[in-house]
Design an enzyme around this catalytic site. Structure first.
Site, PDB file in Angstrom:
ATOM      1  N   ARG A 171      63.403 -80.344  -5.250  1.00 14.38           N
ATOM      2  CA  ARG A 171      62.281 -79.453  -5.566  1.00 14.38           C
ATOM      3  C   ARG A 171      62.199 -78.324  -4.553  1.00 14.38           C
ATOM      4  NH1 ARG A 171      57.770 -78.905  -2.918  1.00 14.38           N
ATOM      5  NH2 ARG A 171      57.988 -80.916  -1.879  1.00 14.38           N
ATOM      6  N   ARG A 172      62.265 -78.654  -3.272  1.00 18.02           N
ATOM      7  CA  ARG A 172      62.187 -77.619  -2.245  1.00 18.02           C
ATOM      8  C   ARG A 172      63.395 -76.687  -2.311  1.00 18.02           C
ATOM      9  NH1 ARG A 172      60.311 -81.998   2.277  1.00 18.02           N
ATOM     10  NH2 ARG A 172      58.050 -81.836   1.973  1.00 18.02           N
TER      11      ARG A 172
ATOM     12  N   LYS B 100      54.220 -89.906  -2.091  1.00 16.90           N
ATOM     13  CA  LYS B 100      55.224 -89.053  -2.740  1.00 16.90           C
ATOM     14  C   LYS B 100      56.569 -89.760  -2.876  1.00 16.90           C
ATOM     15  CE  LYS B 100      56.765 -86.602   1.458  1.00 16.90           C
ATOM     16  NZ  LYS B 100      58.142 -87.087   1.430  1.00 16.90           N
ATOM     17  N   ASP B 101      56.821 -90.810  -2.092  1.00 14.43           N
ATOM     18  CA  ASP B 101      58.079 -91.557  -2.162  1.00 14.43           C
ATOM     19  C   ASP B 101      58.004 -92.752  -3.097  1.00 14.43           C
ATOM     20  OD1 ASP B 101      59.204 -89.860  -0.232  1.00 14.43           O
ATOM     21  OD2 ASP B 101      58.457 -91.111   1.416  1.00 14.43           O
TER      22      ASP B 101
ATOM     23  N   ARG C  31      64.822 -83.263  12.554  1.00 17.83           N
ATOM     24  CA  ARG C  31      64.908 -82.024  11.770  1.00 17.83           C
ATOM     25  C   ARG C  31      64.441 -80.827  12.595  1.00 17.83           C
ATOM     26  NH1 ARG C  31      63.795 -83.430   5.429  1.00 17.83           N
ATOM     27  NH2 ARG C  31      64.561 -85.574   5.480  1.00 17.83           N
TER      28      ARG C  31
ATOM     29  N   ARG D 140      69.057 -85.050   6.052  1.00 19.07           N
ATOM     30  CA  ARG D 140      68.249 -86.262   6.133  1.00 19.07           C
ATOM     31  C   ARG D 140      67.770 -86.393   7.562  1.00 19.07           C
ATOM     32  NH1 ARG D 140      69.326 -90.520   2.723  1.00 19.07           N
ATOM     33  NH2 ARG D 140      67.525 -91.436   3.755  1.00 19.07           N
TER      34      ARG D 140
ATOM     35  N   CYS E 266      61.651 -89.465  -8.849  1.00 18.38           N
ATOM     36  CA  CYS E 266      60.812 -89.027  -7.735  1.00 18.38           C
ATOM     37  C   CYS E 266      61.384 -87.812  -7.019  1.00 18.38           C
ATOM     38  CB  CYS E 266      60.639 -90.168  -6.734  1.00 18.38           C
ATOM     39  SG  CYS E 266      59.875 -91.630  -7.422  1.00 18.38           S
TER      40      CYS E 266
END
Length: 332
Positions: free
Chosen positions: A128-129, A80-81, A152, A146, A242
């Site tokens: 997106r989120r 995905k990155d 997190r 980040r 991306c």
């Protein structure tokens, strides 16, 4: 004795864990020792927001430079990155079987995202989120964050945030221990994720020793490669970065490749979506529920059909106004 193979990887706990899994698999099929070579990427040292960094391959460029310079023999990326434009001289030798492609919302008490009270602080670095969360619950206070998975989770545990949105695959690869926190799994129908989420990419040089290439190729999962080809083609054909607010998910079931793609306004106020299905044995495509056949049969095999499917989905999204929602990114 053959020299050890060198696997280039980012230094984060997640990257090292998933790279070690691939290293063990390559060692098993090749009979050679595989050593991890930690490499610092731009994304590891540049603390700017991911939305500001955009789709410039900030988690891949340093690794690819090391590969091209022969400081390692192959790389492992979180797909995905990875930008959709493949650099000259490098190839994706394998896409191992995909893990869970879903996102999860992690909270202290298990309150669903849609039920969090007004002003609840939800952390994510993904546009997106952000768009999906705002559409799901407009009352949230979205915080741009980040950091690695553990940091997190710690921000939820200590009360700085009420929730974070993470990839289910990353949590699983780190052992799945949330330290007393609760995870809400978000269904891919309503909440499609980043193209390639849950998948890894094993990248090497096009001129690598054929013996090494063949060993890496044994890790390839055909269903995963077909599905992620459709997903990433949508992103590429939209000319989006991306980090663009685009969610896609493709999967194979009963000989059909089924794709859902949704483009969001950054504030979550609008979305444009499409569903496509193609028969992999014939290339015959249709839009579910349309009652009409969308495309004539074509040749070229499953990968070619997945590529055409992704391009057609992107074309129809653009016809419906997706260009007004998606930041364009020519370097993806």
């Amino acid at each position: 004795m053959s020299a050890p193979l060198r696997l280039g990887t980012r230094r984060s706990a997640l990257a090292m864990t998933q790279s070690q899994t691939v290293a063990d698999a390559v060692a098993a099929v090749s009979g050679r020792v595989v050593e991890l070579v930690p490499i610092v990427s731009e994304g590891d040292v540049n603390r700017a927001s991911l939305s500001q960094l955009g789709g410039r391959g900030v988690f891949a460029n340093g690794l690819r430079e090391a590969l091209a310079a022969d400081r390692c023999d192959f790389l492992v990326h979180s797909l995905k990155d990875l930008p959709t434009l493949q650099p000259e001289g490098l190839i994706i030798a394998a896409t191992p079987a995909r893990e869970d492609a879903r996102d999860v919302v992690v909270t202290r008490d298990g309150t669903p995202l849609g039920s969090l009270p007004p002003g609840s602080r939800v952390g994510t670095g993904s546009p997106r989120r952000v768009a999906q969360a705002r559409r799901h619950n407009p009352r949230l206070d979205i915080r741009d964050i980040r950091g690695n998975v553990d940091s997190r989770l710690a921000r939820v545990r200590n009360g700085e945030l009420d929730a974070v949105i993470l990839a289910a695959a990353g949590i699983s690869r780190l052992g799945g221990d949330l330290g007393g926190l609760h995870a809400e799994e978000l269904g891919l129908g309503e909440w499609p994720t980043a193209p390639g989420q849950g998948s890894l990419a094993v990248e090497t040089r096009a001129d690598i020793d054929p013996e090494i290439h063949d060993a890496l190729a044994q890790l390839d999962d055909a269903h995963t490669r077909i599905a992620i080809t459709a997903e990433r083609t949508v992103l590429s054909a939209l000319d989006a970065g991306c980090s663009a607010p685009v969610g896609t998910h493709a999967a194979i079931a009963d000989g059909d490749l089924r794709l859902r793609a949704i483009v969001y306004a950054l504030d979550g106020s609008r979305r444009i979506g499409i569903d496509r299905t193609v028969r992999l044995d014939t290339g015959y495509a249709r839009e579910p529920g349309s009652g009409n056949d969308a495309d004539a049969a074509d040749d070229g095999g499953p990968i070619a059909r997945a590529t055409r499917m992704g391009r057609e989905a992107a074309r129809r999204l653009l016809e419906r106004g997706a260009a007004d929602l998606v930041p364009r990114e020519s370097t993806t």
